[in-house]
Design a protein around this motif. Sequence first.
Motif, PDB file in Angstrom:
ATOM      1  N   GLY A 237       0.786  -1.224   0.000  1.00 33.42           N
ATOM      2  CA  GLY A 237       0.000   0.000   0.000  1.00 33.42           C
ATOM      3  C   GLY A 237       0.813   1.267   0.000  1.00 33.42           C
ATOM      4  N   LEU A 238       2.137   1.153  -0.156  1.00 32.25           N
ATOM      5  CA  LEU A 238       3.009   2.323  -0.152  1.00 32.25           C
ATOM      6  C   LEU A 238       3.771   2.406  -1.463  1.00 32.25           C
ATOM      7  CD1 LEU A 238       4.427   1.944   3.464  1.00 32.25           C
ATOM      8  CD2 LEU A 238       2.706   3.585   2.714  1.00 32.25           C
ATOM      9  N   PRO A 239       4.316   3.561  -1.813  1.00 29.78           N
ATOM     10  CA  PRO A 239       5.132   3.662  -3.025  1.00 29.78           C
ATOM     11  C   PRO A 239       6.294   2.670  -2.988  1.00 29.78           C
ATOM     12  CG  PRO A 239       4.685   5.840  -2.110  1.00 29.78           C
ATOM     13  CD  PRO A 239       4.189   4.849  -1.115  1.00 29.78           C
ATOM     14  N   SER A 240       6.759   2.265  -4.160  1.00 29.98           N
ATOM     15  CA  SER A 240       7.839   1.278  -4.227  1.00 29.98           C
ATOM     16  C   SER A 240       9.099   1.766  -3.520  1.00 29.98           C
ATOM     17  CB  SER A 240       8.159   0.950  -5.688  1.00 29.98           C
ATOM     18  OG  SER A 240       8.510   2.143  -6.394  1.00 29.98           O
ATOM     19  N   SER A 241       9.345   3.065  -3.572  1.00 32.93           N
ATOM     20  CA  SER A 241      10.519   3.622  -2.894  1.00 32.93           C
ATOM     21  C   SER A 241      10.272   3.891  -1.419  1.00 32.93           C
ATOM     22  CB  SER A 241      10.949   4.926  -3.573  1.00 32.93           C
ATOM     23  OG  SER A 241       9.889   5.874  -3.533  1.00 32.93           O
ATOM     24  N   GLY A 242       9.029   3.709  -0.962  1.00 39.77           N
ATOM     25  CA  GLY A 242       8.700   3.914   0.431  1.00 39.77           C
ATOM     26  C   GLY A 242       8.537   5.379   0.798  1.00 39.77           C
ATOM     27  N   ILE A 243       8.383   5.599   2.084  1.00 44.18           N
ATOM     28  CA  ILE A 243       8.294   6.947   2.646  1.00 44.18           C
ATOM     29  C   ILE A 243       9.463   7.113   3.602  1.00 44.18           C
ATOM     30  CG2 ILE A 243       6.908   8.533   4.033  1.00 44.18           C
ATOM     31  CD1 ILE A 243       4.433   7.008   3.112  1.00 44.18           C
ATOM     32  N   LYS A 244      10.265   8.134   3.383  1.00 40.34           N
ATOM     33  CA  LYS A 244      11.456   8.302   4.210  1.00 40.34           C
ATOM     34  C   LYS A 244      11.683   9.781   4.486  1.00 40.34           C
ATOM     35  CE  LYS A 244      14.425   8.143   0.103  1.00 40.34           C
ATOM     36  NZ  LYS A 244      15.569   7.455  -0.537  1.00 40.34           N
ATOM     37  N   GLY A 245      12.525  10.032   5.483  1.00 37.07           N
ATOM     38  CA  GLY A 245      12.826  11.413   5.813  1.00 37.07           C
ATOM     39  C   GLY A 245      13.654  11.505   7.077  1.00 37.07           C
ATOM     40  N   THR A 246      13.770  12.724   7.583  1.00 37.78           N
ATOM     41  CA  THR A 246      14.532  13.003   8.795  1.00 37.78           C
ATOM     42  C   THR A 246      13.681  13.848   9.726  1.00 37.78           C
ATOM     43  OG1 THR A 246      15.514  14.999   7.840  1.00 37.78           O
ATOM     44  CG2 THR A 246      16.713  12.927   7.523  1.00 37.78           C
ATOM     45  N   GLY A 247      14.128  13.963  10.972  1.00 34.65           N
ATOM     46  CA  GLY A 247      13.339  14.756  11.897  1.00 34.65           C
ATOM     47  C   GLY A 247      14.086  15.118  13.168  1.00 34.65           C
ATOM     48  N   LYS A 248      13.508  16.074  13.899  1.00 37.01           N
ATOM     49  CA  LYS A 248      13.975  16.495  15.207  1.00 37.01           C
ATOM     50  C   LYS A 248      12.761  16.821  16.058  1.00 37.01           C
ATOM     51  CE  LYS A 248      18.410  18.545  13.748  1.00 37.01           C
ATOM     52  NZ  LYS A 248      19.248  19.764  13.764  1.00 37.01           N
ATOM     53  N   ALA A 249      12.917  16.725  17.380  1.00 35.41           N
ATOM     54  CA  ALA A 249      11.812  17.072  18.273  1.00 35.41           C
ATOM     55  C   ALA A 249      12.321  17.109  19.700  1.00 35.41           C
ATOM     56  CB  ALA A 249      10.661  16.071  18.139  1.00 35.41           C
ATOM     57  N   THR A 250      11.506  17.689  20.571  1.00 37.60           N
ATOM     58  CA  THR A 250      11.742  17.664  22.011  1.00 37.60           C
ATOM     59  C   THR A 250      10.602  16.883  22.661  1.00 37.60           C
ATOM     60  OG1 THR A 250      12.857  19.807  21.973  1.00 37.60           O
ATOM     61  CG2 THR A 250      12.017  19.052  24.092  1.00 37.60           C
ATOM     62  N   VAL A 251      10.961  15.881  23.471  1.00 38.47           N
ATOM     63  CA  VAL A 251       9.964  14.985  24.077  1.00 38.47           C
ATOM     64  C   VAL A 251      10.002  15.157  25.584  1.00 38.47           C
ATOM     65  CG1 VAL A 251       9.137  12.611  24.249  1.00 38.47           C
ATOM     66  CG2 VAL A 251      10.381  13.346  22.207  1.00 38.47           C
ATOM     67  N   GLN A 252       8.811  15.153  26.199  1.00 36.71           N
ATOM     68  CA  GLN A 252       8.744  15.269  27.658  1.00 36.71           C
ATOM     69  C   GLN A 252       7.642  14.365  28.188  1.00 36.71           C
ATOM     70  OE1 GLN A 252       7.285  18.836  30.289  1.00 36.71           O
ATOM     71  NE2 GLN A 252       9.463  19.132  29.900  1.00 36.71           N
ATOM     72  N   TYR A 253       7.963  13.624  29.248  1.00 35.32           N
ATOM     73  CA  TYR A 253       6.982  12.773  29.932  1.00 35.32           C
ATOM     74  C   TYR A 253       6.746  13.316  31.331  1.00 35.32           C
ATOM     75  CZ  TYR A 253       4.962   8.888  32.518  1.00 35.32           C
ATOM     76  OH  TYR A 253       4.154   8.114  33.309  1.00 35.32           O
ATOM     77  N   GLN A 254       5.478  13.514  31.705  1.00 34.48           N
ATOM     78  CA  GLN A 254       5.097  14.035  33.014  1.00 34.48           C
ATOM     79  C   GLN A 254       4.337  12.938  33.749  1.00 34.48           C
ATOM     80  OE1 GLN A 254       5.965  17.388  33.589  1.00 34.48           O
ATOM     81  NE2 GLN A 254       5.483  17.162  35.772  1.00 34.48           N
ATOM     82  N   ALA A 255       4.890  12.439  34.866  1.00 37.08           N
ATOM     83  CA  ALA A 255       4.282  11.320  35.569  1.00 37.08           C
ATOM     84  C   ALA A 255       2.987  11.708  36.269  1.00 37.08           C
ATOM     85  CB  ALA A 255       5.269  10.747  36.592  1.00 37.08           C
ATOM     86  N   SER A 256       2.914  12.914  36.837  1.00 32.42           N
ATOM     87  CA  SER A 256       1.737  13.324  37.605  1.00 32.42           C
ATOM     88  C   SER A 256       0.479  13.337  36.750  1.00 32.42           C
ATOM     89  CB  SER A 256       1.970  14.691  38.230  1.00 32.42           C
ATOM     90  OG  SER A 256       2.233  15.662  37.221  1.00 32.42           O
ATOM     91  N   THR A 257       0.600  13.769  35.509  1.00 28.02           N
ATOM     92  CA  THR A 257      -0.559  13.819  34.601  1.00 28.02           C
ATOM     93  C   THR A 257      -0.545  12.693  33.575  1.00 28.02           C
ATOM     94  OG1 THR A 257       0.656  15.331  33.143  1.00 28.02           O
ATOM     95  CG2 THR A 257      -0.768  16.313  34.814  1.00 28.02           C
ATOM     96  N   GLU A 258       0.470  11.829  33.640  1.00 30.20           N
ATOM     97  CA  GLU A 258       0.641  10.747  32.672  1.00 30.20           C
ATOM     98  C   GLU A 258       0.522  11.280  31.245  1.00 30.20           C
ATOM     99  OE1 GLU A 258      -1.146   6.903  33.337  1.00 30.20           O
ATOM    100  OE2 GLU A 258      -1.802   7.556  35.317  1.00 30.20           O
ATOM    101  N   SER A 259       1.324  12.272  30.948  1.00 31.44           N
ATOM    102  CA  SER A 259       1.246  12.928  29.647  1.00 31.44           C
ATOM    103  C   SER A 259       2.592  12.883  28.936  1.00 31.44           C
ATOM    104  CB  SER A 259       0.793  14.385  29.808  1.00 31.44           C
ATOM    105  OG  SER A 259       1.730  15.119  30.573  1.00 31.44           O
ATOM    106  N   ILE A 260       2.523  12.827  27.622  1.00 27.39           N
ATOM    107  CA  ILE A 260       3.698  12.882  26.765  1.00 27.39           C
ATOM    108  C   ILE A 260       3.482  14.015  25.769  1.00 27.39           C
ATOM    109  CG2 ILE A 260       5.105  11.659  25.063  1.00 27.39           C
ATOM    110  CD1 ILE A 260       4.235   9.055  26.305  1.00 27.39           C
ATOM    111  N   SER A 261       4.495  14.831  25.597  1.00 29.27           N
ATOM    112  CA  SER A 261       4.388  15.931  24.633  1.00 29.27           C
ATOM    113  C   SER A 261       5.599  15.922  23.712  1.00 29.27           C
ATOM    114  CB  SER A 261       4.281  17.281  25.349  1.00 29.27           C
ATOM    115  OG  SER A 261       5.460  17.558  26.077  1.00 29.27           O
ATOM    116  N   LEU A 262       5.345  16.206  22.457  1.00 27.94           N
ATOM    117  CA  LEU A 262       6.393  16.394  21.461  1.00 27.94           C
ATOM    118  C   LEU A 262       6.334  17.841  21.011  1.00 27.94           C
ATOM    119  CD1 LEU A 262       5.523  13.227  21.189  1.00 27.94           C
ATOM    120  CD2 LEU A 262       6.841  13.318  19.086  1.00 27.94           C
TER     121      LEU A 262
END
Length: 629
Positions: A237-262
């Motif tokens: 179901g994807l192109p023969s060459s696939g889907i590719k790329g690069t990325g950056k982000a900042t990730v944070q997990y908060q235990a009190s609210t059980e939340s993850i943010s990017l």
Amino acid sequence: MKRLLTTFFILLVVIVAGLAALVLLINPNDFRDYIVNQVQKKSGYQLVLQDDLRWHVWPKLSILTGQVSLTAQNAKKPAVVAENMRLDVELLPLLSHQLSVKEVMLKGAVLRLTPDSQPQKRLEAPIAPESNIRYPVIGDPLIGGSQVWKLDIARIKVADSLLIWQSADHTQLNVRDINLLLERSDKNNINLELSSKINKNQQELAFDLSASVDTSDYPQRISAGIDSLEYQLQGVGLPSSGIKGTGKATVQYQASTESISLQKIALTVNDDSELKGNIAVILQDKPQYSINLTSPKMNLDNLLGWDALPKDNPQAKRDYRIENSTSKPVIATSVSPLSSYDLTFLQGFYADISFTADKFIYQDMNIDNFVLNAVNDDGMTKIGQLSGNVFGGHFALPTTIDATVNPATLHTKPLLQNIALKPLLKVLALPSVFSGQLNVDGDLLGEGYDEYAITHYWQGDLNIGLKNTRLEGLNIPQLIQQSFSRVTDQVSQPINTDNFTEAQQMSVKAYLDRGDIKINELAATSGMLKIKGQGKANLLKQNTDVSLWVQLTKGWGKQNEFVHRLKQLEIPLRVYGDWDNLQYTLNVESLLRDELQQKAKKSIKEWLENHINDENRNKIEELLDKKSN
């Protein structure tokens, strides 16, 4: 030179002797209970070392063991099972009773995140009585006074391993070829490198990332900066060459609210698409998602592999089939059961989505200023804004999706303003018999959400307007003039021989009923004609049958009483057949006969009024009315 070689040889002998003495004097199994105890104390997990620990002195000073496992309290299955484990230790700290581990390496590990591997509470479990007996454990402050062992780990490495991730509903995801490196840069910061492959539904996602992790607020909070990410998605179901790329982000997990943010997401896709923005998730029984993304350019055709298809064959991008090479495309007749429109999974979460793109490419349509704003709440999804600029105009498709029922129902109010019709028809793989600027104001409701659903299950009103429109393949004024000129010399042969009909304004009020379009009212005007009509059309068969009444006000070529009368007539014209091969029916002889009868009747009545008395005139008029009927 001799002295240098002698010195080097002496140092080598000392090192070898020291290592040999270490192997002979220090038993690595002395660390066994201490390691198990520390793991239990810090994490609550039970570490089991199946085999004895042994030294390995080349090329690194290491402690080796066989199969190891790590099991949560009362769990049915271990969370980690590894074929072997290696601890690379430093020599000098051993002399001061410190177990300084440069690297812990697990190879061929199986990591389980499944309900069976999670900690379990035993109901009515007996409580063991307290005991005064203490077993000596290395690192116990009561053993050896101040000469306690201390554990210090700098790196953890996992190679060629497998992660089994299974949710409570038994949906399982396998993450293969895991290569993980955790390296502590200081007390609160860890450098992470991870590469792996995820397989599901005959698709594979391979990725390689590096990140820096801040554990200063652990376990209340963990934050990480993904410095680099490379990924490639391939498979069915994807192109023969696939889907590719690069990325950056900042990730944070908060235990009190059980939340993850990017935060500060910067993702490239196939070198011609880009995403930026933020994503936040609250991990509750019913997760809450907040997605805010923007893109300078998003090429969806490239992501779906449509760029590789011929540009002149847009129907290949849909669920169409072509019966033969010369026939027009028709929508596939394969059955699409309503059960395939099951969107009940939307009941399982709350989501607030905002996506904007300066340029959005979809099915060869270059959409500018694309905006999507949607909210899903317990299966009721409201797309408040789905809009953009395309083909010189603007469109908006506000839609409500009710996924609390199966099949899901949609209610949409399409609004199109000044859209160039001809390129739109080409994109929809429909015959380009009309051109002009399209305006649509509709109110549609039905089950399903694809083209099959529209042609089989949707109903609603459509108000269609066209400006500066042209109907290709049929010149209605020429057709009427030519038909009259063949039977009477009161009109001239048509001068306009173009193969189209033009109108400055055209409006259609219609009702869609499961693929059938009932045309309740049709009106068109131009400088030389006025048209009224009604009829029907079918989206699936792509045909029409419309009855028109045409008033031709110009173009007769002559000026006489007969032409003056023709200008007042509404000439019946039936247009029917396939959209790309329209046929017509025009009965001029019958129309002329009726016109001559009316003219004769009028002349006789005028003569009677001047020459016959009232009593006889009434009898003759009754006789004329019977004859004309």
